[in-house]
Write an enzyme that holds these catalytic residues in place. Structure first.
Site, short mmCIF file in Angstrom:
data_model
loop_
_atom_site.label_atom_id
_atom_site.label_comp_id
_atom_site.label_asym_id
_atom_site.label_seq_id
_atom_site.Cartn_x
_atom_site.Cartn_y
_atom_site.Cartn_z
N ASN A 209 72.07 2.28 -48.08
CA ASN A 209 72.83 2.96 -48.77
C ASN A 209 72.35 4.65 -48.70
OD1 ASN A 209 70.53 3.70 -50.80
ND2 ASN A 209 70.69 1.68 -51.45
N ASP A 308 67.19 -8.95 -58.89
CA ASP A 308 67.05 -7.52 -59.69
C ASP A 308 66.06 -7.37 -60.22
OD1 ASP A 308 67.75 -6.00 -61.86
OD2 ASP A 308 69.58 -6.87 -62.34
#
Length: 398
Positions: A209, A308
């Site tokens: 990203n 996560d």
């Protein structure tokens, strides 16, 4: 009884970087350091003494024989400081220091001081790298003078190369380290995750990203300046680490999870500022996938969920630990952040809207700080300024 403030005598010489000395003053003052300023006559052509008088609340010395209320200011100023910092230091001033010349207030004070001397040189590249200048700086270093080496970059004269004065934050960090200043985060152990993760498709391609790591590194820099023991678990970034900070470099989300899990148990505070890739290629090829030969593999990449990290460690936190997460959203910023606060068992979520010239890769940001007690909006400002405000609010949660 409050501890007496540390004192810095800041010498400013006649270079274009003189204006950056104002930022140095402010950076030292944020750490509760008392700053006095002496200037060369040439320095006043770039920044007026009145500017430094307004910032410091003290008279500024320029003329050795005209300092208010003091007949021998080069002695009194030199002896009444814990550190003498010269920034910027021109090559002319460096030569005088190396030779022990004392022909103005600044160099006279430098010769008279018994405090540590910290010098941040700045000059045109040819001047900075000339044999004479390099010899002078080597001489100063051998005498115990601390040098903050100049950076490379575009200079005011239009040349690109080494000679630009180090960034004010780096100079302030070195000064505070020499002073032994420990701020309001002294004794606090802080872990920060920062930057992106990259998830390989094959040896030359990956999913990632746009995160630059600037937010996480700004938080680390501010926390270190305030005395915290800081560890950054960092994905690949092009940001220089702050002085005195431990950096654990990782690439993938799974590597970041493992590194963070190792550091986390010993932390008082954990700020998860990294932009962790939610998904990764299910199968990583051990060779480069080629067009024509591997069209099927390139056109259909099966994805698997990454761990996560915020949720795992948020639910593992102990009573004394404070956990802060970040949420980069494209819509419903506050509502999504509040849901994340509960789902991840975090104490605070810092949310921002992602878009053109927003959040990723920028020097500033606009954020919302969400806690169980409510929300606070901070308008767009530099990430370095946001960092201290965020840390103030995080400390309030302890």
């Amino acid at each position: 009884m409050a501890a007496e403030k540390k004192k810095v005598l800041l010498g400013v010489t006649g270079g274009i970087a003189a204006y950056k000395a104002c930022e140095i003053v402010r950076g030292l003052q944020k750490a509760e350091v008392d700053v006095r300023v002496v200037m060369t006559e040439n320095a006043t052509k770039f920044v007026g003494p009145l500017t430094f008088e307004a910032l410091t609340g003290h008279a500024v010395g320029v003329d050795e024989f005209g300092y208010p209320g003091d007949a021998i200011p080069h002695i009194h100023l030199a002896q009444d400081c814990d550190l003498f910092l010269i920034a910027p230091c021109t090559m002319n001033c460096a030569a005088k220091l190396a030779c022990g010349l004392a022909d103005d207030l600044l160099t006279s004070a430098a010769l008279a001081t018994t405090a540590p001397l910290l010098v941040a040189p700045a000059a045109n590249t040819q001047m900075y790298t000339s044999p004479a200048s390099l010899n002078n700086m080597a001489t100063l270093s051998l005498r115990g003078v601390e040098l903050v080496e100049a950076d490379e970059g575009y200079l005011a004269c239009g040349v690109e190369g080494r000679g630009r004065m180090a960034e004010p934050q780096r100079i302030v960090e070195r000064a505070l380290a020499l002073l032994g200043v420990r701020g309001d985060m002294s004794g606090v152990s802080l872990m920060i995750t920062a930057g992106p993760t990259i998830e390989p498709i094959d040896p030359v391609r990956y999913i990632t990203n746009f995160s630059s790591g600037k937010t996480g590194y700004s938080l680390a820099r501010a926390a270190a300046r305030r005395g915290a023991d800081v560890t950054i678990v960092s994905g690949p970034v092009a940001v220089d680490p702050p002085e005195g900070v431990t950096v654990v470099s990782v690439r993938t989300a799974r590597e970041m999870r493992d590194a963070a899990a190792e550091v986390f148990p010993a932390c008082d505070l954990a700020i998860f500022a990294a932009a962790v890739a939610d998904l990764r290629p299910e199968d990583e090829s051990d060779r480069k996938l080629k067009k024509g030969l591997d069209d099927a593999a390139l056109s259909t990449i099966r994805l698997a969920e990454n761990p996560d990290i915020l949720s795992e460690l948020g639910h593992a936190k102990r009573e004394h630990q404070v956990v802060v997460g970040f949420a980069a959203e494209t819509h419903d910023v506050v509502d999504n952040a509040r849901k994340k606060l509960i789902a991840k068992n975090a104490d605070m979520i810092i949310a921002n809207e992602v878009g053109p010239e927003k959040a990723f890769g920028t020097e500033g940001n606009e954020i919302y700080m969400i806690t169980a007690a409510g929300e606070e909006h901070l308008p767009y400002m530099l990430k370095s300024e946001l960092a201290d405000i965020v840390l103030d609010r995080v400390l309030d949660l302890r």
